[in-house]
Design a protein around this motif. Structure first.
Motif, short mmCIF file in Angstrom:
data_model
loop_
_atom_site.label_atom_id
_atom_site.label_comp_id
_atom_site.label_asym_id
_atom_site.label_seq_id
_atom_site.Cartn_x
_atom_site.Cartn_y
_atom_site.Cartn_z
N GLY A 1 6.60 25.38 6.58
CA GLY A 1 7.81 24.58 6.69
C GLY A 1 8.29 24.39 8.12
N LEU A 2 7.58 24.98 9.06
CA LEU A 2 8.03 24.91 10.45
C LEU A 2 7.67 23.59 11.11
CD1 LEU A 2 7.19 28.52 11.68
CD2 LEU A 2 9.41 27.59 10.98
N THR A 3 6.66 22.90 10.57
CA THR A 3 6.25 21.62 11.13
C THR A 3 6.49 20.52 10.12
OG1 THR A 3 4.53 22.69 12.45
CG2 THR A 3 4.35 20.31 12.13
N THR A 4 7.15 19.48 10.55
CA THR A 4 7.42 18.35 9.67
C THR A 4 7.06 17.04 10.37
OG1 THR A 4 9.71 18.27 10.45
CG2 THR A 4 9.29 19.50 8.42
N TYR A 5 6.83 16.05 9.55
CA TYR A 5 6.55 14.70 10.05
C TYR A 5 7.41 13.72 9.27
CZ TYR A 5 4.47 10.12 10.23
OH TYR A 5 4.30 8.76 10.35
N TYR A 6 7.90 12.70 9.97
CA TYR A 6 8.67 11.64 9.31
C TYR A 6 8.17 10.28 9.79
CZ TYR A 6 11.91 15.41 8.21
OH TYR A 6 12.46 16.57 7.75
N SER A 7 8.06 9.35 8.87
CA SER A 7 7.78 7.98 9.29
C SER A 7 9.00 7.43 10.00
CB SER A 7 7.42 7.11 8.08
OG SER A 7 8.56 6.95 7.25
N GLU B 1 0.82 -1.20 0.00
CA GLU B 1 0.00 0.00 0.00
C GLU B 1 0.87 1.26 0.00
OE1 GLU B 1 -3.94 -1.65 2.41
OE2 GLU B 1 -2.74 -0.04 3.24
N ARG B 2 0.29 2.32 -0.51
CA ARG B 2 0.97 3.60 -0.47
C ARG B 2 1.05 4.09 0.99
NH1 ARG B 2 -0.71 7.88 -5.03
NH2 ARG B 2 -0.46 5.89 -6.15
N GLN B 3 2.21 4.58 1.36
CA GLN B 3 2.40 5.01 2.74
C GLN B 3 3.03 6.39 2.81
OE1 GLN B 3 6.77 2.90 3.56
NE2 GLN B 3 4.98 2.08 4.57
N GLY B 4 2.78 7.08 3.92
CA GLY B 4 3.38 8.38 4.11
C GLY B 4 4.83 8.27 4.49
N VAL B 5 5.66 9.10 3.89
CA VAL B 5 7.09 9.13 4.16
C VAL B 5 7.44 10.36 4.99
CG1 VAL B 5 9.38 9.30 3.14
CG2 VAL B 5 7.63 7.85 2.06
N SER B 6 7.05 11.52 4.48
CA SER B 6 7.34 12.77 5.16
C SER B 6 6.39 13.84 4.68
CB SER B 6 8.80 13.20 4.89
OG SER B 6 9.10 14.39 5.58
N CYS B 7 5.98 14.72 5.59
CA CYS B 7 5.08 15.80 5.24
C CYS B 7 5.56 17.09 5.89
CB CYS B 7 3.65 15.48 5.70
SG CYS B 7 2.92 14.06 4.84
N ILE B 8 5.15 18.20 5.28
CA ILE B 8 5.62 19.50 5.75
C ILE B 8 4.48 20.51 5.69
CG2 ILE B 8 6.46 20.19 3.44
CD1 ILE B 8 8.89 21.47 4.94
N SER B 9 4.42 21.36 6.70
CA SER B 9 3.35 22.34 6.79
C SER B 9 3.55 23.48 5.80
CB SER B 9 3.29 22.90 8.22
OG SER B 9 4.49 23.60 8.52
N ARG B 10 2.57 24.36 5.74
CA ARG B 10 2.60 25.50 4.83
C ARG B 10 3.87 26.32 5.00
NH1 ARG B 10 -2.90 28.87 5.50
NH2 ARG B 10 -1.47 30.44 4.62
#
Length: 126
Positions: free
Chosen positions: A54-60, A43-52
C-alpha cells in the motif's frame, strides 16, 4: 485469488461513491491490485493501482486528486474512494490483481493484471 467488486451505483455529478474489491484465497498481501474502467465504446483503462504494502500508488491523470486508493490486507480488501464525480467517470469499474515480488509495482494497465473480478457499474448523471 478471486475478486469481488462492489459499491457502484447512480450518483449525481459532484457526488461520491466508494468501491470495494474483496478478495478470497490466500496470500492477498502478495498481490498488487488495480482498478480499471471501461466506458461504452472505449477500451479498458487503468484508473488507480496499489502495491502489496500500500505504500506505492498510481493514479491516472483523469482521477488524480479525486480517487484515493487504499487497501486493508487484514480484511483482504482494496478501496477506491471516488469524489467529485463527473459524467465522464461513468463506466463499468473492475478490480484486478497480479502476484508480484517484494515491492515491485507493475504498470497500471490491463495486460499486466491476470486475475479479474466482475465489474460494478458507476453512472454519474449531470
Amino acid at each position: 485469488v478471486q475478486l469481488q467488486a462492489s459499491g457502484g451505483g447512480l450518483v449525481q455529478a459532484g457526488g461520491s461513491l466508494r468501491l470495494s474489491c474483496a478478495a478470497s484465497g490466500y496470500m492477498f498481501n502478495y498481490y498488487a491490485i488495480g482498478w480499471f474502467r471501461q466506458a461504452p465504446g472505449k477500451e479498458r483503462q487503468g484508473v488507480s493501482c496499489i502495491s502489496r504494502s500500500g505504500l506505492t500508488t498510481y493514479y491516472s491523470d483523469s482521477v488524480k486528486g479525486r480517487f484515493p486508493i487504499s487497501r486493508d490486507n487484514a480484511q483482504k480488501t482494496v478501496y477506491l474512494q471516488m469524489d467529485s464525480l463527473t459524467p465522464e467517470d461513468t463506466a463499468v469499474y473492475y478490480c484486478a490483481a497480479v502476484r508480484v515480488i517484494l515491492s515491485h509495482m507493475p504498470e497500471c494497465l490491463p495486460p499486466f493484471y491476470d486475475s479479474w473480478g466482475q465489474g460494478t457499474l458507476v453512472t454519474v448523471s449531470s
